[in-house]
Design a protein around this motif. Structure first.
Motif, PDB file in Angstrom:
ATOM      1  N   ASP A  62      37.472  90.568  12.981  1.00 15.84           N
ATOM      2  CA  ASP A  62      35.857  90.840  13.451  1.00 15.84           C
ATOM      3  C   ASP A  62      35.518  91.824  12.302  1.00 15.84           C
ATOM      4  O   ASP A  62      36.197  92.791  11.909  1.00 15.84           O
ATOM      5  CB  ASP A  62      35.722  91.374  14.781  1.00 15.84           C
ATOM      6  N   PRO A  63      34.367  91.600  11.679  1.00 10.73           N
ATOM      7  CA  PRO A  63      33.706  92.404  10.643  1.00 10.73           C
ATOM      8  C   PRO A  63      33.375  93.943  11.183  1.00 10.73           C
ATOM      9  O   PRO A  63      33.010  94.786  10.301  1.00 10.73           O
ATOM     10  CB  PRO A  63      32.820  91.762  10.190  1.00 10.73           C
ATOM     11  N   ASP A  64      33.242  93.971  12.679  1.00  6.28           N
ATOM     12  CA  ASP A  64      32.635  95.269  13.051  1.00  6.28           C
ATOM     13  C   ASP A  64      33.766  96.013  13.549  1.00  6.28           C
ATOM     14  O   ASP A  64      34.745  95.685  14.269  1.00  6.28           O
ATOM     15  CB  ASP A  64      31.791  94.869  14.535  1.00  6.28           C
ATOM     16  N   GLN A  65      34.007  97.203  12.851  1.00  5.33           N
ATOM     17  CA  GLN A  65      35.140  98.320  12.819  1.00  5.33           C
ATOM     18  C   GLN A  65      34.981  98.822  14.353  1.00  5.33           C
ATOM     19  O   GLN A  65      36.203  98.883  14.913  1.00  5.33           O
ATOM     20  CB  GLN A  65      35.173  99.332  11.920  1.00  5.33           C
ATOM     21  N   VAL A  66      33.873  98.939  14.955  1.00  3.41           N
ATOM     22  CA  VAL A  66      33.818  99.593  16.284  1.00  3.41           C
ATOM     23  C   VAL A  66      34.446  98.731  17.345  1.00  3.41           C
ATOM     24  O   VAL A  66      35.168  99.079  18.453  1.00  3.41           O
ATOM     25  CB  VAL A  66      32.426 100.078  16.469  1.00  3.41           C
ATOM     26  N   LEU A  67      34.221  97.407  17.286  1.00  5.04           N
ATOM     27  CA  LEU A  67      34.878  96.409  18.187  1.00  5.04           C
ATOM     28  C   LEU A  67      35.966  96.127  18.111  1.00  5.04           C
ATOM     29  O   LEU A  67      36.809  96.059  19.050  1.00  5.04           O
ATOM     30  CB  LEU A  67      33.899  94.856  18.130  1.00  5.04           C
ATOM     31  N   VAL A  68      36.536  96.292  16.905  1.00  8.76           N
ATOM     32  CA  VAL A  68      38.066  96.126  16.697  1.00  8.76           C
ATOM     33  C   VAL A  68      38.701  97.271  17.255  1.00  8.76           C
ATOM     34  O   VAL A  68      40.025  97.137  17.793  1.00  8.76           O
ATOM     35  CB  VAL A  68      38.344  96.040  15.110  1.00  8.76           C
ATOM     36  N   ASP A  69      38.210  98.570  17.070  1.00  9.22           N
ATOM     37  CA  ASP A  69      38.928  99.686  17.657  1.00  9.22           C
ATOM     38  C   ASP A  69      38.899  99.484  19.110  1.00  9.22           C
ATOM     39  O   ASP A  69      40.087  99.835  19.800  1.00  9.22           O
ATOM     40  CB  ASP A  69      38.066 100.845  17.349  1.00  9.22           C
ATOM     41  N   GLN A  70      37.853  99.080  19.960  1.00 16.49           N
ATOM     42  CA  GLN A  70      37.870  99.006  21.082  1.00 16.49           C
ATOM     43  C   GLN A  70      38.984  97.430  21.641  1.00 16.49           C
ATOM     44  O   GLN A  70      39.369  97.758  22.744  1.00 16.49           O
ATOM     45  CB  GLN A  70      36.514  98.167  21.784  1.00 16.49           C
ATOM     46  N   ALA A  71      39.016  96.699  20.876  1.00 23.80           N
ATOM     47  CA  ALA A  71      40.044  95.517  21.225  1.00 23.80           C
ATOM     48  C   ALA A  71      41.412  96.168  20.917  1.00 23.80           C
ATOM     49  O   ALA A  71      42.245  95.587  21.940  1.00 23.80           O
ATOM     50  CB  ALA A  71      39.956  94.304  20.247  1.00 23.80           C
ATOM     51  N   GLU A  72      41.957  96.822  19.981  1.00 23.09           N
ATOM     52  CA  GLU A  72      43.111  97.766  19.776  1.00 23.09           C
ATOM     53  C   GLU A  72      43.351  98.446  21.143  1.00 23.09           C
ATOM     54  O   GLU A  72      44.525  98.405  21.660  1.00 23.09           O
ATOM     55  CB  GLU A  72      43.142  98.322  18.513  1.00 23.09           C
ATOM     56  N   GLY A  73      42.232  99.123  21.589  1.00 28.08           N
ATOM     57  CA  GLY A  73      42.612 100.021  22.907  1.00 28.08           C
ATOM     58  C   GLY A  73      42.980  99.220  23.944  1.00 28.08           C
ATOM     59  O   GLY A  73      43.694  99.476  24.871  1.00 28.08           O
ATOM     60  N   ARG A  74      41.836  97.898  24.019  1.00 30.67           N
ATOM     61  CA  ARG A  74      42.380  97.107  25.284  1.00 30.67           C
ATOM     62  C   ARG A  74      43.536  96.409  25.156  1.00 30.67           C
ATOM     63  O   ARG A  74      44.388  96.303  26.104  1.00 30.67           O
ATOM     64  CB  ARG A  74      41.311  96.185  25.441  1.00 30.67           C
ATOM     65  N   ALA A  75      44.233  96.034  23.880  1.00 34.23           N
ATOM     66  CA  ALA A  75      45.464  95.474  23.715  1.00 34.23           C
ATOM     67  C   ALA A  75      46.506  96.560  24.145  1.00 34.23           C
ATOM     68  O   ALA A  75      47.569  95.931  24.699  1.00 34.23           O
ATOM     69  CB  ALA A  75      45.793  95.144  22.070  1.00 34.23           C
ATOM     70  N   ARG A  76      46.550  97.731  23.792  1.00 38.46           N
ATOM     71  CA  ARG A  76      47.578  98.793  24.368  1.00 38.46           C
ATOM     72  C   ARG A  76      47.488  98.904  25.791  1.00 38.46           C
ATOM     73  O   ARG A  76      48.458  98.997  26.262  1.00 38.46           O
ATOM     74  CB  ARG A  76      47.068 100.210  23.675  1.00 38.46           C
ATOM     75  N   ASP A  77      46.556  98.582  26.511  1.00 36.38           N
ATOM     76  CA  ASP A  77      46.351  98.908  27.929  1.00 36.38           C
ATOM     77  C   ASP A  77      46.646  97.584  28.715  1.00 36.38           C
ATOM     78  O   ASP A  77      47.415  97.707  29.557  1.00 36.38           O
ATOM     79  CB  ASP A  77      44.901  99.317  28.401  1.00 36.38           C
ATOM     80  N   SER A  78      46.772  96.384  27.872  1.00 33.77           N
ATOM     81  CA  SER A  78      47.078  95.191  28.591  1.00 33.77           C
ATOM     82  C   SER A  78      48.423  94.894  28.359  1.00 33.77           C
ATOM     83  O   SER A  78      49.216  93.923  28.908  1.00 33.77           O
ATOM     84  CB  SER A  78      46.337  94.090  27.803  1.00 33.77           C
ATOM     85  N   GLY A  79      49.397  95.443  27.372  1.00 31.78           N
ATOM     86  CA  GLY A  79      50.659  95.498  27.413  1.00 31.78           C
ATOM     87  C   GLY A  79      50.988  94.201  26.368  1.00 31.78           C
ATOM     88  O   GLY A  79      52.217  93.911  26.402  1.00 31.78           O
ATOM     89  N   VAL A  80      50.286  93.810  25.720  1.00 30.46           N
ATOM     90  CA  VAL A  80      50.540  92.974  24.628  1.00 30.46           C
ATOM     91  C   VAL A  80      50.338  93.474  23.199  1.00 30.46           C
ATOM     92  O   VAL A  80      50.451  92.651  22.169  1.00 30.46           O
ATOM     93  CB  VAL A  80      49.514  91.540  24.608  1.00 30.46           C
ATOM     94  N   HIS A  81      50.184  94.504  23.069  1.00 24.12           N
ATOM     95  CA  HIS A  81      50.152  95.415  21.823  1.00 24.12           C
ATOM     96  C   HIS A  81      51.283  95.026  21.022  1.00 24.12           C
ATOM     97  O   HIS A  81      52.285  95.232  21.518  1.00 24.12           O
ATOM     98  CB  HIS A  81      49.918  96.819  21.999  1.00 24.12           C
TER      99      HIS A  81
END
Length: 266
Positions: A62-81
């Protein structure tokens, strides 16, 4: 509408819901060992759903860094990071080699953030020969004058096209054997209950969640800004649901090998 949704602390699944993305997994025979790229991934909600449901790996762009940061945080919480990661990049200039992925998915934001022809060519480029390219896109289904179209585009945060235009872009990029499913609101064996892809603000959130969103919206915009956003959302929602000028389509195709590509070996 998107301004109000972004103020929510809770993730909102993209139009079509989980069943649409389950269908993508079925159509592409997605599974463990497959690599997926999800372009215009936003906050990573659909990307992570695919990773958790089908066991695939991959990357969301995604070109939006804010959204990517949120996605990365969600990935860590989901166990698929580590198995599914997220990067900031231009959608029409993907930072990957040719033939990297088994499946490429172009989300609704694809045409809003990049030239759609170049973005589709990039999706096809990074997919392996005989791999799948899938588009989930808003489709114009009725006549709308240019001024009203632009109002809808600004409201939705996406730029719809007519179905034949999307199909032609895929063919021009070397994607063949196209199949199309209409996910606007029709029931199907995989989606037994009808429901449009454009829910009203009141249908997405509970009363408590709406109060919380509007309270934070008031702090940001003031009362006149909140009132204007809500009234505008209701007016456009009526246009989408009563006049039915937009639909939601899933378009899936197969990347045809280039004429000079070497034959696959086993």
């Amino acid at each position: 509408m998107l301004d109000l949704v972004r103020l929510s602390r809770d993730a909102v699944f993209p139009p079509g819901g989980e069943e649409l993305y389950r269908q993508i997994g079925r159509l592409t025979e997605l599974g463990a060992g497959h690599e997926v790229i999800d372009a215009a991934c936003g906050r990573g909600i659909s990307s992570l759903f695919l990773a958790q449901t089908f066991g695939c790996a991959g990357v969301g762009i995604d070109p939006d860094q804010v959204l990517v940061d949120q996605a990365e945080g969600r990935a860590r919480d989901s166990g698929v990071h580590g198995r599914f990661t997220f990067e900031t990049a231009a959608l029409d200039d993907l930072p990957f080699k040719d033939g990297t992925f088994d499946v490429a998915i172009g989300e609704i934001g694809l045409a809003a953030e990049a030239d759609p022809a170049r973005a589709v060519r990039e999706l096809a480029r990074v997919v392996k020969p005989h791999g799948c390219v899938v588009l989930v896109q808003l489709i114009w289904t009725g006549h709308v004058d240019p001024a009203r179209r632009e109002i809808l585009v600004q409201h939705l945060g996406a730029r719809p096209m007519i179905l034949v235009e999307w199909k032609q872009l895929l063919r021009d990029a070397g994607v063949v054997d196209l199949t199309v499913e209409d996910w606007s609101d029709a029931p199907s064996p995989f989606r037994p209950s009808a429901g449009g892809p454009f829910p009203d603000f009141a249908e997405i959130f509970s009363a408590r969640e709406r109060f919380d969103i509007l309270r934070r919206a008031f702090r940001r915009w003031g009362w006149s800004g909140v009132r204007g956003a809500v009234l505008r959302e209701r007016e456009i929602h009526r246009l989408l649901t009563r006049e039915r000028v937009l639909g939601l389509s899933l378009i899936k195709g197969t990347k045809w090998p280039a004429p000079d590509a070497p034959a696959a070996t086993t």
